[in-house]
Write a protein that holds these residues in place. Structure first.
Motif, mmCIF file in Angstrom:
data_model
loop_
_atom_site.group_PDB
_atom_site.id
_atom_site.type_symbol
_atom_site.label_atom_id
_atom_site.label_comp_id
_atom_site.label_asym_id
_atom_site.label_seq_id
_atom_site.Cartn_x
_atom_site.Cartn_y
_atom_site.Cartn_z
ATOM 1 N N CYS A 146 -12.050 -34.964 5.978
ATOM 2 C CA CYS A 146 -13.018 -33.863 5.884
ATOM 3 C C CYS A 146 -12.538 -32.657 6.681
ATOM 4 O O CYS A 146 -12.621 -31.513 6.204
ATOM 5 N N GLU A 147 -12.034 -32.903 7.878
ATOM 6 C CA GLU A 147 -11.483 -31.810 8.697
ATOM 7 C C GLU A 147 -10.344 -31.116 7.977
ATOM 8 O O GLU A 147 -10.245 -29.886 7.981
ATOM 9 N N ALA A 148 -9.477 -31.892 7.353
ATOM 10 C CA ALA A 148 -8.342 -31.327 6.619
ATOM 11 C C ALA A 148 -8.831 -30.480 5.446
ATOM 12 O O ALA A 148 -8.266 -29.405 5.180
ATOM 13 N N TYR A 149 -9.863 -30.930 4.742
ATOM 14 C CA TYR A 149 -10.414 -30.134 3.642
ATOM 15 C C TYR A 149 -10.855 -28.763 4.149
ATOM 16 O O TYR A 149 -10.597 -27.747 3.508
ATOM 17 N N LEU A 150 -11.543 -28.751 5.269
ATOM 18 C CA LEU A 150 -12.071 -27.491 5.801
ATOM 19 C C LEU A 150 -10.967 -26.553 6.291
ATOM 20 O O LEU A 150 -11.187 -25.350 6.413
ATOM 21 N N LYS A 151 -9.791 -27.108 6.563
ATOM 22 C CA LYS A 151 -8.658 -26.300 7.035
ATOM 23 C C LYS A 151 -7.650 -25.998 5.921
ATOM 24 O O LYS A 151 -6.591 -25.441 6.184
ATOM 25 N N THR A 152 -8.002 -26.349 4.690
ATOM 26 C CA THR A 152 -7.120 -26.109 3.556
ATOM 27 C C THR A 152 -6.831 -24.608 3.426
ATOM 28 O O THR A 152 -7.710 -23.784 3.679
ATOM 29 N N LYS A 153 -5.604 -24.271 3.011
ATOM 30 C CA LYS A 153 -5.265 -22.867 2.783
ATOM 31 C C LYS A 153 -6.113 -22.329 1.647
ATOM 32 O O LYS A 153 -6.414 -23.034 0.685
ATOM 33 N N LEU A 154 -6.483 -21.082 1.771
ATOM 34 C CA LEU A 154 -7.329 -20.452 0.773
ATOM 35 C C LEU A 154 -6.653 -20.417 -0.598
ATOM 36 O O LEU A 154 -5.450 -20.183 -0.703
ATOM 37 N N LYS A 155 -7.471 -20.643 -1.617
ATOM 38 C CA LYS A 155 -6.997 -20.576 -3.008
ATOM 39 C C LYS A 155 -8.200 -20.266 -3.880
ATOM 40 O O LYS A 155 -9.275 -20.843 -3.697
ATOM 41 N N CYS A 156 -8.013 -19.348 -4.819
ATOM 42 C CA CYS A 156 -9.076 -19.026 -5.764
ATOM 43 C C CYS A 156 -9.431 -20.281 -6.560
ATOM 44 O O CYS A 156 -8.554 -21.042 -6.952
ATOM 45 N N HIS A 157 -10.712 -20.484 -6.803
ATOM 46 C CA HIS A 157 -11.180 -21.646 -7.555
ATOM 47 C C HIS A 157 -11.062 -21.455 -9.067
ATOM 48 O O HIS A 157 -11.302 -22.398 -9.823
ATOM 49 N N LYS A 158 -10.671 -20.254 -9.510
ATOM 50 C CA LYS A 158 -10.575 -19.985 -10.948
ATOM 51 C C LYS A 158 -9.155 -19.693 -11.421
ATOM 52 O O LYS A 158 -8.901 -19.698 -12.613
ATOM 53 N N CYS A 159 -8.256 -19.411 -10.501
ATOM 54 C CA CYS A 159 -6.871 -19.118 -10.885
ATOM 55 C C CYS A 159 -5.942 -19.586 -9.755
ATOM 56 O O CYS A 159 -6.388 -20.214 -8.809
ATOM 57 N N SER A 160 -4.686 -19.249 -9.834
ATOM 58 C CA SER A 160 -3.718 -19.759 -8.853
ATOM 59 C C SER A 160 -3.511 -18.827 -7.653
ATOM 60 O O SER A 160 -2.663 -19.100 -6.809
ATOM 61 N N PHE A 161 -4.306 -17.771 -7.535
ATOM 62 C CA PHE A 161 -4.148 -16.810 -6.435
ATOM 63 C C PHE A 161 -4.387 -17.483 -5.088
ATOM 64 O O PHE A 161 -5.378 -18.190 -4.909
ATOM 65 N N LYS A 162 -3.452 -17.245 -4.161
ATOM 66 C CA LYS A 162 -3.557 -17.802 -2.811
ATOM 67 C C LYS A 162 -3.556 -16.652 -1.809
ATOM 68 O O LYS A 162 -2.501 -16.188 -1.378
ATOM 69 N N PRO A 163 -4.734 -16.196 -1.435
ATOM 70 C CA PRO A 163 -4.837 -15.070 -0.502
ATOM 71 C C PRO A 163 -4.459 -15.477 0.917
ATOM 72 O O PRO A 163 -4.540 -16.649 1.285
ATOM 73 N N SER A 164 -4.089 -14.486 1.701
ATOM 74 C CA SER A 164 -3.712 -14.753 3.092
ATOM 75 C C SER A 164 -4.918 -14.790 4.018
ATOM 76 O O SER A 164 -4.836 -15.320 5.123
ATOM 77 N N ASN A 165 -6.049 -14.229 3.562
ATOM 78 C CA ASN A 165 -7.236 -14.192 4.420
ATOM 79 C C ASN A 165 -8.499 -14.025 3.568
ATOM 80 O O ASN A 165 -8.418 -13.795 2.356
ATOM 81 N N MET A 166 -9.651 -14.132 4.203
ATOM 82 C CA MET A 166 -10.927 -14.048 3.485
ATOM 83 C C MET A 166 -11.167 -12.672 2.858
ATOM 84 O O MET A 166 -11.616 -12.599 1.716
ATOM 85 N N PRO A 167 -10.898 -11.561 3.550
ATOM 86 C CA PRO A 167 -11.104 -10.264 2.883
ATOM 87 C C PRO A 167 -10.292 -10.139 1.588
ATOM 88 O O PRO A 167 -10.795 -9.629 0.586
ATOM 89 N N SER A 168 -9.075 -10.644 1.608
ATOM 90 C CA SER A 168 -8.236 -10.610 0.410
ATOM 91 C C SER A 168 -8.839 -11.492 -0.694
ATOM 92 O O SER A 168 -8.862 -11.103 -1.867
ATOM 93 N N LEU A 169 -9.327 -12.654 -0.331
ATOM 94 C CA LEU A 169 -9.961 -13.544 -1.309
ATOM 95 C C LEU A 169 -11.211 -12.888 -1.893
ATOM 96 O O LEU A 169 -11.420 -12.886 -3.107
ATOM 97 N N LYS A 170 -12.036 -12.314 -1.034
ATOM 98 C CA LYS A 170 -13.279 -11.703 -1.507
ATOM 99 C C LYS A 170 -13.000 -10.536 -2.446
ATOM 100 O O LYS A 170 -13.695 -10.365 -3.454
ATOM 101 N N GLN A 171 -11.985 -9.762 -2.154
ATOM 102 C CA GLN A 171 -11.599 -8.672 -3.047
ATOM 103 C C GLN A 171 -11.150 -9.242 -4.394
ATOM 104 O O GLN A 171 -11.525 -8.753 -5.450
ATOM 105 N N HIS A 172 -10.347 -10.281 -4.329
ATOM 106 C CA HIS A 172 -9.871 -10.938 -5.552
ATOM 107 C C HIS A 172 -11.027 -11.469 -6.395
ATOM 108 O O HIS A 172 -11.002 -11.351 -7.621
ATOM 109 N N LEU A 173 -12.031 -12.041 -5.768
ATOM 110 C CA LEU A 173 -13.166 -12.620 -6.487
ATOM 111 C C LEU A 173 -13.914 -11.568 -7.309
ATOM 112 O O LEU A 173 -14.507 -11.893 -8.343
ATOM 113 N N ASN A 174 -13.874 -10.320 -6.861
ATOM 114 C CA ASN A 174 -14.543 -9.254 -7.614
ATOM 115 C C ASN A 174 -13.880 -9.019 -8.972
ATOM 116 O O ASN A 174 -14.514 -8.544 -9.901
#
Length: 177
Positions: A146-174
């Motif tokens: 469970c701890e490992a799941y929570l520390k998983t590197k960010l990845k979009c749930h709809k495509c293969s995009f792997k952002p470096s941080n949350m702001p980048s992910l949130k921008q991508h989600l738009n």
């Protein structure tokens, strides 16, 4: 200290948060939604959490799942929702999440928030019900997993995009469909 862990009981009674109630369950708006639409289904029976579930809870789990799906059909036909439980919930009181898969929310701030819904830390309602039917209890991942799941590197749930941080992910989600 730690009284916030029990805040769901108070939220269950808040008419501003309630969207459905009957003699067995309450459906409330999540106070800190991690998506545009995020609800919690809570049993009125005091079940403290997922670890204590056994075959005696099967009927309420099925009822919660059924009522959740009915609520979504009535109000959100055509939108994609995920129904599930966190493997290690942060709040006391069993609660089923109904969360739209857009993950557009100001309350979605950390990788831990993201990973708690987009990894196997988030256990589908159907899996919980099947575990109870097959084993009489929920088959949960080990705490270290469970701890490992929570520390998983960010990845979009709809495509293969792997952002470096949350702001980048949130921008991508738009822009990601």
């Amino acid at each position: 200290m730690g009284e916030w862990k029990f805040s769901l009981v108070k939220s269950m009674e808040d008419p501003v948060l309630q969207v459905y109630t009957d003699d067995k369950i309450v459906i409330i708006k999540d106070k800190y939604p991690k998506s545009e639409y995020h609800y919690l289904v809570l049993p009125k029976e005091n079940i403290s959490g997922i670890r204590l579930l056994n075959s005696s809870h099967l009927s309420i789990l099925k009822y919660m799942d059924t009522k959740a799906r009915e609520f979504l059909r009535e109000h959100y036909e055509g939108l994609v929702f995920w129904l599930g439980y966190h493997a290690v919930p942060s709040l006391q009181r069993l609660h089923l999440h109904l969360i739209s898969d857009d993950f557009k929310s100001t309350a979605l701030k950390t990788a831990k928030h993201w990973n708690s819904f987009t990894t196997h830390f988030f256990l589908p309602s159907s899996k919980i019900i099947k575990d109870i039917e097959d084993f009489g209890s929920v088959q949960l991942p080990e705490p270290s997993v469970c701890e490992a799941y929570l520390k998983t590197k960010l990845k979009c749930h709809k495509c293969s995009f792997k952002p470096s941080n949350m702001p980048s992910l949130k921008q991508h989600l738009n822009d990601c469909h």
